[in-house]
Design an enzyme around this catalytic site. Structure first.
Site, mmCIF file in Angstrom:
data_model
loop_
_atom_site.group_PDB
_atom_site.id
_atom_site.type_symbol
_atom_site.label_atom_id
_atom_site.label_comp_id
_atom_site.label_asym_id
_atom_site.label_seq_id
_atom_site.Cartn_x
_atom_site.Cartn_y
_atom_site.Cartn_z
ATOM 1 N N GLU A 137 10.599 8.775 9.859
ATOM 2 C CA GLU A 137 10.342 9.482 10.602
ATOM 3 C C GLU A 137 10.737 10.061 11.392
ATOM 4 O O GLU A 137 11.298 11.249 12.115
ATOM 5 C CB GLU A 137 9.269 9.585 10.186
ATOM 6 C CG GLU A 137 8.637 8.999 9.369
ATOM 7 C CD GLU A 137 8.533 7.310 9.383
ATOM 8 O OE1 GLU A 137 9.210 6.881 9.490
ATOM 9 O OE2 GLU A 137 7.003 6.777 9.106
ATOM 10 N N CYS A 177 3.573 5.019 10.294
ATOM 11 C CA CYS A 177 3.158 3.700 11.316
ATOM 12 C C CYS A 177 2.105 4.841 11.834
ATOM 13 O O CYS A 177 2.464 6.088 12.465
ATOM 14 C CB CYS A 177 3.895 2.753 12.197
ATOM 15 S SG CYS A 177 5.286 3.868 13.031
ATOM 16 N N HIS A 199 12.692 4.646 14.239
ATOM 17 C CA HIS A 199 12.231 4.596 12.079
ATOM 18 C C HIS A 199 12.323 6.197 11.856
ATOM 19 O O HIS A 199 12.602 7.429 12.566
ATOM 20 C CB HIS A 199 10.512 5.008 12.763
ATOM 21 C CG HIS A 199 9.907 3.818 13.080
ATOM 22 N ND1 HIS A 199 9.104 3.700 12.573
ATOM 23 C CD2 HIS A 199 10.512 2.139 13.548
ATOM 24 C CE1 HIS A 199 7.779 2.446 13.501
ATOM 25 N NE2 HIS A 199 9.442 1.559 13.012
ATOM 26 N N CYS A 204 4.523 6.941 14.420
ATOM 27 C CA CYS A 204 5.460 8.276 13.524
ATOM 28 C C CYS A 204 4.713 9.105 13.408
ATOM 29 O O CYS A 204 4.763 10.517 13.287
ATOM 30 C CB CYS A 204 6.133 7.646 12.288
ATOM 31 S SG CYS A 204 7.357 6.660 12.804
#
Length: 145
Positions: free
Chosen positions: A51, A79, A49, A82
């Site tokens: 992040e 999410c 991801h 993260c």
């Protein structure tokens, strides 16, 4: 750094077939330590991801696992995975664009920072340029259908 400046990076992700999410870690003095977009498809890793990649790169740039004076900018509500990474890195503030009622972990879902077991809860500002960030995601998924 701003959410607006992340939108071109998110668009780049979309052209690469990635969900168009971009993130940046910025120090208190305004220095951009790292930027990233999703690389889930390119890396074949569900954890790639934006992040997480931005936090990893910022930590490497700093030579420290802690980013206590930093702000994480991201185009979509993080999410739970993260959000936990931001907490563990002791990120000071998270500023995000679109809300994610389905997969978010900050204002939705797990609401990680509101849990009594959360050791570090950053300041959170959500909905910054929400319409623009949301439109980018909606367009991406409409093209996929």
């Amino acid at each position: 750094m701003s959410i607006a400046s992340l939108l071109p990076l998110a668009m780049t992700a979309a052209t690469l077939g990635e969900v168009p999410i971009a993130a940046a870690v910025v120090a208190a003095d305004g220095t951009v330590l790292a930027t990233a977009h999703n690389e889930v498809e390119a890396e074949g890793q569900a954890t790639a991801h934006a992040e997480l990649l931005a936090i990893q790169r910022a930590s490497a740039a700093r030579g420290s696992k802690y980013l206590e004076d930093c702000t994480l900018y991201v185009t979509l509500e993080p999410c739970a995975m993260c959000a936990q990474a931001a907490s563990l890195a002791k990120i000071q503030r998270i500023i995000f664009g679109a809300y994610d009622p389905k997969g978010g972990g900050v204002e939705h879902g797990a609401r990680l920072f509101q849990q009594p077991t959360c050791h570090h809860a950053p300041e959170v500002v959500g909905g910054v340029m929400e319409a623009e960030c949301s439109a980018l995601l909606k367009a991406f998924f409409q093209q996929r259908r």
